[in-house]
Motif scaffolding. Structure first.
Motif, short mmCIF file in Angstrom:
data_model
loop_
_atom_site.label_atom_id
_atom_site.label_comp_id
_atom_site.label_asym_id
_atom_site.label_seq_id
_atom_site.Cartn_x
_atom_site.Cartn_y
_atom_site.Cartn_z
N TYR A 116 26.42 45.80 27.99
CA TYR A 116 26.03 45.61 29.40
C TYR A 116 26.17 46.91 30.18
O TYR A 116 25.32 47.23 31.03
N THR A 117 27.20 47.68 29.90
CA THR A 117 27.41 48.95 30.60
C THR A 117 26.27 49.92 30.33
O THR A 117 25.74 50.55 31.25
N LEU A 118 25.88 50.05 29.07
CA LEU A 118 24.82 50.99 28.71
C LEU A 118 23.44 50.47 29.12
O LEU A 118 22.52 51.28 29.30
N GLY A 119 23.28 49.16 29.25
CA GLY A 119 21.99 48.60 29.63
C GLY A 119 21.80 48.39 31.11
O GLY A 119 20.67 48.12 31.55
N ASP A 120 22.86 48.50 31.88
CA ASP A 120 22.75 48.32 33.33
C ASP A 120 22.02 49.50 33.95
O ASP A 120 22.42 50.65 33.75
N PRO A 121 20.93 49.25 34.71
CA PRO A 121 20.16 50.38 35.27
C PRO A 121 20.97 51.26 36.20
O PRO A 121 20.85 52.50 36.15
N SER A 122 21.79 50.68 37.07
CA SER A 122 22.57 51.50 38.00
C SER A 122 23.61 52.34 37.26
O SER A 122 23.85 53.50 37.61
N THR A 123 24.22 51.76 36.22
CA THR A 123 25.19 52.52 35.44
C THR A 123 24.51 53.65 34.69
O THR A 123 25.02 54.78 34.64
N PHE A 124 23.33 53.36 34.11
CA PHE A 124 22.60 54.40 33.38
C PHE A 124 22.17 55.53 34.31
O PHE A 124 22.21 56.70 33.95
N THR B 291 34.08 59.84 28.93
CA THR B 291 35.05 59.31 29.89
C THR B 291 34.37 58.42 30.92
O THR B 291 34.93 57.40 31.34
N GLN B 292 33.16 58.80 31.34
CA GLN B 292 32.42 57.97 32.28
C GLN B 292 32.06 56.62 31.67
O GLN B 292 32.20 55.57 32.31
N ILE B 293 31.60 56.63 30.42
CA ILE B 293 31.25 55.38 29.75
C ILE B 293 32.49 54.49 29.61
O ILE B 293 32.44 53.28 29.82
N THR B 294 33.62 55.11 29.26
CA THR B 294 34.87 54.36 29.16
C THR B 294 35.28 53.76 30.50
O THR B 294 35.72 52.61 30.58
N SER B 295 35.13 54.54 31.56
CA SER B 295 35.49 54.05 32.90
C SER B 295 34.63 52.87 33.31
O SER B 295 35.13 51.87 33.84
N PHE B 296 33.31 52.98 33.09
CA PHE B 296 32.43 51.87 33.45
C PHE B 296 32.75 50.62 32.62
O PHE B 296 32.77 49.50 33.14
N THR B 297 33.02 50.82 31.33
CA THR B 297 33.34 49.68 30.46
C THR B 297 34.64 49.02 30.90
O THR B 297 34.73 47.79 31.01
N TYR B 298 35.67 49.82 31.15
CA TYR B 298 36.95 49.27 31.63
C TYR B 298 36.77 48.56 32.97
O TYR B 298 37.41 47.53 33.23
N GLY B 299 35.94 49.14 33.83
CA GLY B 299 35.75 48.56 35.16
C GLY B 299 35.10 47.19 35.13
O GLY B 299 35.36 46.35 36.01
#
Length: 338
Positions: A153-161, A98-106
């Motif tokens: 981009y979501t999975l590779g972004d340092p702050s998101t990770f 759900t967190q990955i989905t939220s970051f991707t949607y955002g």
């Protein structure tokens, strides 16, 4: 007596501790399920003879991704702890997905808005002449590329990770991302609508008082009759803007106050809820109205096929530009009295 009360309190605490993750998962399941029903209802209510566009294909893909999220949440909630392809899945992965989905949607609001703008600019300029199958294939690959690139981009972004790894597997809390892109996008659209309404509010009031519901080419539309004492020409951008406002607000009026309340209260809505099909169609109608206003000098060309909105019938804004004797050729269905 004291020992019994202590044992009872301990039992209540253990029961609450055991059921809390299940309650959170059930709430998440109900929210995603309700969102899917809303997506299906919106897709079912759209007009069937709409012009295929990038936004149409992206809305369908969004509904499909929501369905995948619901399936994943349901399977993990039911099995709770299982191994698939050498990977162990637990209820912790419900929060992770759900967190990955939220970051991707955002991160998708700006790219979707930009690609939709480019798509409509090309359609209005008629630079590209693709066949029906070629257009469908082109939109399919554009939507697929957009999802893959934003997810990468979501999975590779340092702050998101760092935000994803900060959530411990044993924690009962699940912090979900709220998009700032949607906030600024909503603020921009509401500001433009307010400026447009203030600019031509008198014309809007006059049109609402004079418009009628009529039948044109076997389709029910709003008809704005000409005024013989009007001080504006047919091609006036101000009159066209007032017509676009009436049609837009007549369809999406509940969304505008909702956006104003969200902006004023600064409500933090998780991105997996905020990015939904009705919101995208609301943005789509806004982009189409903007495109029609900037291309008002082309509206008299009957041979040009302009994009069609799935919900707003913009034809009523252009009928007076192409058919000057509609009052004699079509019988009004009813008259709106304000």
């Amino acid at each position: 007596m004291t020992a019994l009360a202590s044992e009872n309190c301990s039992f209540r605490y253990q029961l609450h501790q055991k059921t809390q993750p299940l309650d959170v998962n059930c709430l998440l399941f109900l929210i995603v399920l309700g969102k899917i029903f809303l997506n299906i209802l919106t897709l079912g209510l759209r007009r069937k003879n709409t012009y295929h566009s990038f936004m149409e294909y992206f809305c369908i893909s969004l509904a499909f991704v929501d369905l995948l999220l619901l399936v994943n949440v349901s399977i993990i909630s039911y099995l709770r702890d299982f191994v698939l392809l050498g990977v162990r899945f637990t209820q912790y992965h419900i929060c992770l997905f759900t967190q990955i989905t939220s970051f991707t949607y955002g991160f998708l609001h700006y790219p979707v808005f930009l690609v939709a703008c480019i798509d409509y600019c090309l359609n209005f300029s008629t630079i590209t002449k693709l066949s029906f199958k070629g257009r469908k294939l082109f939109y399919f690959f554009v939507v697929l590329f957009l999802w893959v690139s934003v997810l990468a981009y979501t999975l590779g972004d340092p702050s998101t990770f760092q935000s994803l790894t900060a959530q411990s597997p044993g924690s009962h809390q699940c912090t979900l991302h709220a998009s700032t892109q949607s906030y600024w996008l909503s603020l921009s659209m509401v500001a433009i609508l307010v400026v447009a309404f203030v600019t031509c509010w008198s014309e809007v009031v006059t049109l609402v008082q004079a418009m009628r519901i009529t039948s044109y080419m076997n389709e029910t539309i709003l008809y704005f009759p000409f005024s013989s004492h009007s001080s504006y020409t047919v091609s006036s951008r101000r009159i066209l803007l007032s017509k676009l406002l009436v049609c837009f607000l007549g369809t999406w009026l509940p969304f505008v106050p909702l956006q104003v309340v969200i902006l004023l209260l600064q409500v933090q809505i998780p991105a997996y809820i905020e990015m939904n099909v009705p919101w995208l169609y609301f943005v789509n109608s806004f982009l189409l109205a903007t495109g029609y206003w900037f291309n008002c000098h082309k509206l008299h060309l009957r041979e040009m096929a302009f994009p069609v909105d799935p919900f707003v019938n913009w034809k009523c804004c252009f009928v007076p530009l192409t058919l000057h004797h509609l009052e004699q050729t079509e019988k009004p269905i009813s008259i709106i009295i304000c």
